[in-house]
Design an enzyme around this catalytic site. Structure first.
Site, PDB file in Angstrom:
ATOM      1  CG  ASN A   1      33.849 -92.268  45.935  1.00  0.00           C
ATOM      2  OD1 ASN A   1      34.876 -92.902  46.219  1.00  0.00           O
ATOM      3  ND2 ASN A   1      33.776 -91.453  44.895  1.00  0.00           N
ATOM      4  CD1 TRP A   2      34.406 -93.561  52.630  1.00  0.00           C
ATOM      5  CD2 TRP A   2      35.731 -95.228  53.305  1.00  0.00           C
ATOM      6  NE1 TRP A   2      33.839 -94.103  53.762  1.00  0.00           N
ATOM      7  CE2 TRP A   2      34.639 -95.142  54.198  1.00  0.00           C
ATOM      8  CE3 TRP A   2      36.691 -96.213  53.544  1.00  0.00           C
ATOM      9  CZ2 TRP A   2      34.490 -95.994  55.305  1.00  0.00           C
ATOM     10  CZ3 TRP A   2      36.546 -97.061  54.635  1.00  0.00           C
ATOM     11  CH2 TRP A   2      35.454 -96.953  55.506  1.00  0.00           C
ATOM     12  CE  LYS A   3      34.858 -88.108  46.118  1.00  0.00           C
ATOM     13  NZ  LYS A   3      34.598 -86.731  45.714  1.00  0.00           N
TER      14      LYS A   3
ATOM     15  CG  HIS B   1      33.923 -90.046  40.728  1.00  0.00           C
ATOM     16  ND1 HIS B   1      34.591 -88.835  40.803  1.00  0.00           N
ATOM     17  CD2 HIS B   1      33.036 -90.047  41.746  1.00  0.00           C
ATOM     18  CE1 HIS B   1      34.122 -88.160  41.833  1.00  0.00           C
ATOM     19  NE2 HIS B   1      33.178 -88.862  42.426  1.00  0.00           N
TER      20      HIS B   1
ATOM     21  CD  GLU C   1      36.822 -86.745  42.876  1.00  0.00           C
ATOM     22  OE1 GLU C   1      37.126 -87.865  43.329  1.00  0.00           O
ATOM     23  OE2 GLU C   1      36.122 -85.928  43.517  1.00  0.00           O
TER      24      GLU C   1
ATOM     25  CD  GLU D   1      29.059 -88.363  42.281  1.00  0.00           C
ATOM     26  OE1 GLU D   1      28.820 -88.638  43.460  1.00  0.00           O
ATOM     27  OE2 GLU D   1      30.207 -88.342  41.821  1.00  0.00           O
TER      28      GLU D   1
ATOM     29  N   GLY E   1      32.435 -81.896  46.510  1.00  0.00           N
ATOM     30  CA  GLY E   1      33.483 -81.437  47.413  1.00  0.00           C
ATOM     31  C   GLY E   1      33.501 -79.933  47.623  1.00  0.00           C
TER      32      GLY E   1
ATOM     33  CB  SER F   1      27.919 -80.831  48.770  1.00  0.00           C
ATOM     34  OG  SER F   1      29.165 -80.414  48.237  1.00  0.00           O
TER      35      SER F   1
ATOM     36  N   GLY G   1      30.781 -88.424  49.250  1.00  0.00           N
ATOM     37  CA  GLY G   1      32.219 -88.374  49.480  1.00  0.00           C
ATOM     38  C   GLY G   1      32.518 -87.986  50.917  1.00  0.00           C
ATOM     39  N   GLY G   2      32.822 -86.708  51.131  1.00  0.00           N
ATOM     40  CA  GLY G   2      33.277 -86.203  52.434  1.00  0.00           C
ATOM     41  C   GLY G   2      32.459 -86.663  53.634  1.00  0.00           C
TER      42      GLY G   2
HETATM   43  P1  13P Z   1      31.248 -84.950  48.159  1.00  0.00           P
HETATM   44  O1  13P Z   1      30.114 -85.642  48.884  1.00  0.00           O
HETATM   45  O2  13P Z   1      32.492 -84.846  48.991  1.00  0.00           O
HETATM   46  O3  13P Z   1      30.805 -83.692  47.517  1.00  0.00           O
HETATM   47  O4  13P Z   1      31.676 -85.949  46.953  1.00  0.00           O
HETATM   48  C1  13P Z   1      30.693 -86.458  46.121  1.00  0.00           C
HETATM   49  C2  13P Z   1      31.278 -87.519  45.269  1.00  0.00           C
HETATM   50  O5  13P Z   1      32.115 -87.252  44.413  1.00  0.00           O
HETATM   51  C3  13P Z   1      30.851 -88.900  45.500  1.00  0.00           C
HETATM   52  O6  13P Z   1      31.295 -89.760  44.497  1.00  0.00           O
END
Ligand code: 13P
Length: 246
Positions: free
Chosen positions: A9-11, A100, A102, A169, A175, A208, A229-230
């Protein structure tokens, strides 16, 4: 059968040019893998809406599938800033992340709008990836199961569970570098499965996930993949996650 799905997920990261740069480095990494090709290991990338079209062309014929980070519940209309299912399927998108944390935290997403978005995804033959998870305060108050049960109950009204992926999640692990302990993630994912009518739904862990913990996470029997994500933003790192070793 439960499918293994490793999703990035590149956000709100990467322009089209940066997305193409990633693919140029990433595709050779997954082609030269020594993983048994018969082993079902699905790879999904969820870039921003603006990168979907170009990435779809580049990825044509590859084993990587595309996912959107959101989908609106109506097919068209006066909804400034939203994107419909037909707009996504036209680009060759196969998945859509829904709910999600966020989106819930910053954009007013509720369990009710999550349900509407899940239905829209399924109506357009997209496979929704439903995100659920508790905050730190909810965990500290011993409410993990109650929160997740409530999120699932409301989100899954009239949803076809044969066309669904769920991502656990925990909000406090996103993050932060603070991963949920693999055995605890496995336990909660087992709880999520106990709430479903279809035992074959793939359930991912997200929060993470990185090269140093992916092997332990993927070794857990209830965990069917990762939503990352990251660590999905860099080709070598995401390739390492896809090529996790048991
Ligand atoms: P991180 O891997 O950066 O913690 O993010 C997880 C996430 O929100 C994937 O949707």
């Amino acid at each position: 059968m439960r499918k293994i799905l490793i999703a990035g997920n590149w956000k709100m990261h990467k322009t089209q040019a940066e997305s193409q740069e990633f693919l140029q480095a990433f595709i050779p990494e997954i082609t030269n893998t020594n993983i048994d090709p018969d082993e079902e290991r699905g790879i999904i990338l969820c870039p921003t809406f603006t990168s979907l079209g170009l990435m779809s062309k580049t990825l044509h014929g590859s084993r990587v599938r595309l996912g959107a980070q959101n989908i609106h519940w109506e097919d068209s209309g006066a909804y400034t800033g939203e994107v419909s299912g037909a707009m996504l399927t036209e680009l060759g998108v196969s998945y859509a992340i829904v709910g999600h944390s966020e989106r819930r935290l910053y954009f007013g997403e509720t369990d009710e709008t999550v349900n509407l978005r899940l239905k829209a995804a399924q109506r357009h033959t997209l496979i929704p990836i439903l995100c659920v998870g508790e905050t730190k305060a909810q965990r500290d108050a011993g409410k993990v199961e109650a929160i997740i049960e409530n999120q699932l109950q409301k989100a899954l009204v009239d949803i076809d569970q044969s066309n669904l992926v769920i991502a656990y999640e925990p909000v406090w692990a996103i993050g932060t570098g603070d991963t949920c302990e693999a055995k605890e993630a496995n336990r909660v994912i087992g709880f999520i499965r106990s709430q479903l009518t279809n035992a074959d739904v793939s359930i991912q862990y997200g929060g993470s996930v990185k090269p140093s913990n992916v092997d332990e996470i993927m070794a857990q029997p209830e965990i069917d993949g990762a939503l990352v994500g990251g660590a999905s933003l860099e080709a070598a790192s995401f390739a390492r996650l896809v090529n996790y070793q048991l």
